[in-house]
Design a protein around this motif. Structure first.
Motif, short mmCIF file in Angstrom:
data_model
loop_
_atom_site.label_atom_id
_atom_site.label_comp_id
_atom_site.label_asym_id
_atom_site.label_seq_id
_atom_site.Cartn_x
_atom_site.Cartn_y
_atom_site.Cartn_z
N UNK A 30 12.72 -5.45 -12.57
CA UNK A 30 12.38 -6.81 -12.98
C UNK A 30 12.67 -7.04 -14.46
N UNK A 31 12.41 -6.01 -15.26
CA UNK A 31 12.58 -6.11 -16.71
C UNK A 31 14.04 -6.00 -17.13
N UNK B 53 16.86 2.73 -1.77
CA UNK B 53 15.69 2.24 -2.47
C UNK B 53 15.98 0.91 -3.13
N UNK B 54 14.98 0.31 -3.76
CA UNK B 54 15.17 -0.97 -4.42
C UNK B 54 16.21 -0.88 -5.54
N UNK B 55 17.10 -1.85 -5.56
CA UNK B 55 18.11 -1.90 -6.61
C UNK B 55 19.35 -1.06 -6.36
N UNK B 56 19.40 -0.32 -5.25
CA UNK B 56 20.54 0.58 -5.01
C UNK B 56 21.75 -0.12 -4.39
N UNK C 80 0.81 -1.21 0.00
CA UNK C 80 0.00 0.00 0.00
C UNK C 80 0.85 1.26 0.00
N UNK C 81 2.09 1.15 0.52
CA UNK C 81 2.94 2.32 0.63
C UNK C 81 4.07 2.36 -0.37
N UNK C 82 5.19 1.72 -0.03
CA UNK C 82 6.38 1.85 -0.85
C UNK C 82 6.21 1.26 -2.25
N UNK D 72 6.24 1.48 -7.87
CA UNK D 72 5.92 0.31 -8.69
C UNK D 72 6.62 0.36 -10.05
N UNK D 73 6.74 1.56 -10.61
CA UNK D 73 7.41 1.67 -11.92
C UNK D 73 8.87 1.26 -11.80
N UNK D 74 9.51 1.64 -10.71
CA UNK D 74 10.91 1.26 -10.50
C UNK D 74 11.05 -0.24 -10.33
#
Length: 217
Positions: free
Chosen positions: A31-32, A58-61, A17-19, A24-26
């Protein structure tokens, strides 16, 4: 069968619901296209010292490797299982990270075990004792210093161990060669859990200093 921990499910709901909703685009891009973090962090398993939280990543950092007391065994190309070496190999050779940070922390249980080798093992295998044998020479010297209090010896070994791990990183040919070419930088850091302070190791002197909040680490 025991149910999945409710606290984790509640946390996952908050994440979605939050992060995730906000990023979501990131996540879809990661993933792609795959991950391409510039920094690997070798940290302790301790639940109080999570690199992603401390560095507000953040994700992927960050490519994060966590083990007991943030240790790096020296290069040993044999047929045994080397989880830490495998993660290091992937980060350097495949992801081509530009930085490796060895991050220790205050009140580390693994370091405490190294300073108290006579304590009763947690299991017959004494896996922690054997693992912490990687810093046994330094632990023996620090433990013998009666001028320091137990807390001072603990902090001293936590920081000395970080320098040891950076030395061990340089035993890996891929790390040493890339560092010599200026394509990879090795860093040390120590996090104080109680105060939230980050201390960064000076590459020239080995001393740990507090960076100013406006300083780029």
């Amino acid at each position: 069968m025991a149910p999945f921990p409710p606290r984790l499910l509640a946390g996952y709901r908050n994440f979605m619901a939050g992060r995730y909703a906000a990023e979501s685009a990131r996540y879809r891009s990661l993933a792609r296209e795959g991950q391409s973090p510039e920094t690997m962090v070798i940290a302790c398993c301790d639940s109080r010292a999570a690199p992603e939280t401390i560095f507000d990543a953040g994700p992927g950092e960050l490519f994060v490797l966590r083990n007991v007391a943030n240790l790096v065994p020296p290069y040993a190309p044999d047929d045994r299982h080397h989880g830490t070496s495998a993660a290091l190999e992937f980060a350097v050779q495949s992801l081509k990270v530009k930085n490796i940070v060895v991050m220790g922390h205050g009140r580390c249980g693994g370091i405490h075990a190294a300073l108290n080798p006579s304590a009763e093992p947690l299991s017959p295998g004494d896996f922690i004792g054997q693992w912490m044998g990687l810093v046994a020479p330094a632990a023996e010297v620090v433990a013998s210093n009666t001028l320091m209090t137990p807390a001072e010896r603990q902090t001293a070994l936590e920081r000395i161990s970080i320098r040891y791990q950076i030395q061990n990183l340089r035993t890996f040919p891929c790390v040493r060669i890339l560092e010599e070419k200026g394509r990879l930088a090795l860093h040390g850091a120590w996090f104080d859990i109680s105060e939230g302070e980050l201390w960064v190791m000076d590459a020239e002197t080995g001393d740990f200093v507090r960076p100013s909040l406006g300083e780029t680490l």
